[in-house]
Motif scaffolding. Structure first.
Motif, PDB file in Angstrom:
ATOM      1  N   TRP A   1       3.059   9.597  -8.046  1.00  0.00           N
ATOM      2  CA  TRP A   1       3.723   8.330  -8.358  1.00  0.00           C
ATOM      3  C   TRP A   1       4.707   7.939  -7.257  1.00  0.00           C
ATOM      4  N   ALA A   2       5.409   8.923  -6.719  1.00  0.00           N
ATOM      5  CA  ALA A   2       6.337   8.633  -5.618  1.00  0.00           C
ATOM      6  C   ALA A   2       5.569   8.115  -4.400  1.00  0.00           C
ATOM      7  N   TYR A   3       4.421   8.719  -4.117  1.00  0.00           N
ATOM      8  CA  TYR A   3       3.608   8.294  -2.977  1.00  0.00           C
ATOM      9  C   TYR A   3       3.060   6.876  -3.187  1.00  0.00           C
ATOM     10  N   LEU A   4       2.638   6.559  -4.406  1.00  0.00           N
ATOM     11  CA  LEU A   4       2.169   5.197  -4.684  1.00  0.00           C
ATOM     12  C   LEU A   4       3.283   4.175  -4.461  1.00  0.00           C
ATOM     13  N   LEU A   5       4.486   4.513  -4.876  1.00  0.00           N
ATOM     14  CA  LEU A   5       5.616   3.614  -4.644  1.00  0.00           C
ATOM     15  C   LEU A   5       5.871   3.464  -3.138  1.00  0.00           C
ATOM     16  N   ASP A   6       5.774   4.559  -2.396  1.00  0.00           N
ATOM     17  CA  ASP A   6       5.942   4.495  -0.939  1.00  0.00           C
ATOM     18  C   ASP A   6       4.867   3.622  -0.294  1.00  0.00           C
ATOM     19  N   LEU A   7       3.643   3.730  -0.770  1.00  0.00           N
ATOM     20  CA  LEU A   7       2.578   2.872  -0.239  1.00  0.00           C
ATOM     21  C   LEU A   7       2.884   1.401  -0.504  1.00  0.00           C
ATOM     22  N   ALA A   8       3.450   1.099  -1.664  1.00  0.00           N
ATOM     23  CA  ALA A   8       3.834  -0.278  -1.976  1.00  0.00           C
ATOM     24  C   ALA A   8       4.957  -0.750  -1.048  1.00  0.00           C
ATOM     25  N   VAL A   9       5.895   0.130  -0.735  1.00  0.00           N
ATOM     26  CA  VAL A   9       6.984  -0.217   0.189  1.00  0.00           C
ATOM     27  C   VAL A   9       6.425  -0.512   1.575  1.00  0.00           C
ATOM     28  N   VAL A  10       5.534   0.345   2.069  1.00  0.00           N
ATOM     29  CA  VAL A  10       4.945   0.149   3.395  1.00  0.00           C
ATOM     30  C   VAL A  10       4.103  -1.121   3.429  1.00  0.00           C
TER      31      VAL A  10
END
Length: 167
Positions: free
Chosen positions: A38-47
């Motif tokens: 979930w943290a990685y998905l949020l990071d992908l959304a930020v990028v």
């Protein structure tokens, strides 16, 4: 007053998951696959947001075609943003925005701090290795005892729940 002391005693009797000791003298709980996912998905959304809000308009205003190839200027810049985000956030904060939201932090299993070589390897080379092995590198988190992905394993790092650090 007596009731308050009794309630704190009962809280002390609650059984918690055992903490894990590391070579650097810390005790913490490893972050599992789903929290990291979930943290990685949020990071992908930020990028993706950074690329959409900054890079696309710059290319449009400069009249530069985005191109379709792997080595197009647009692709190169977005890849630099992707890896730059993970490298810089991990080095300076020990966590990305996604990890901050979920209370996770990257720690070294060998040293007390994350060094540039470790971060560059973990976030650059290690992520590339994990992605080229058809995401199996990330699935290792679910099975390894220290909840490490391939990029963590090679860099001697892991991801922990930040609130459980005691030094």
């Amino acid at each position: 007053m007596e009731n308050q002391s009794h309630s704190t005693e009962s809280n002390d009797n609650i059984k918690h998951e055992p903490a894990v000791s590391t070579p650097i003298g810390s005790e913490f709980h490893y972050a599992g696959f789903w929290m990291r996912f979930w943290a990685y998905l949020l990071d992908l959304a930020v990028v993706a947001s950074l690329n959409s809000l900054l890079i696309k308009p710059i290319f449009h205003l400069a009249g530069i075609s985005r191109g379709d190839g792997f080595f197009s200027p647009y692709t190169i810049v977005t890849v630099i943003i992707f890896y730059g985000y993970f490298v810089l956030m991990t080095k300076y904060f020990g966590q990305t925005l996604g990890k901050m939201v979920f209370g996770l932090k990257v720690v070294s299993l060998k040293d007390s701090t994350l060094t540039w070589p470790v971060v560059l390897f973990r976030e650059g080379v290690g992520r590339y290795i994990s992605k080229t092995v058809f995401l199996l590198g990330y699935l290792l988190v679910a099975f390894l005892p220290k909840k490490q992905g391939a990029h963590d394993y090679y860099a001697d790092t892991t991801v922990i729940h930040e609130g459980t650090i005691s030094r």
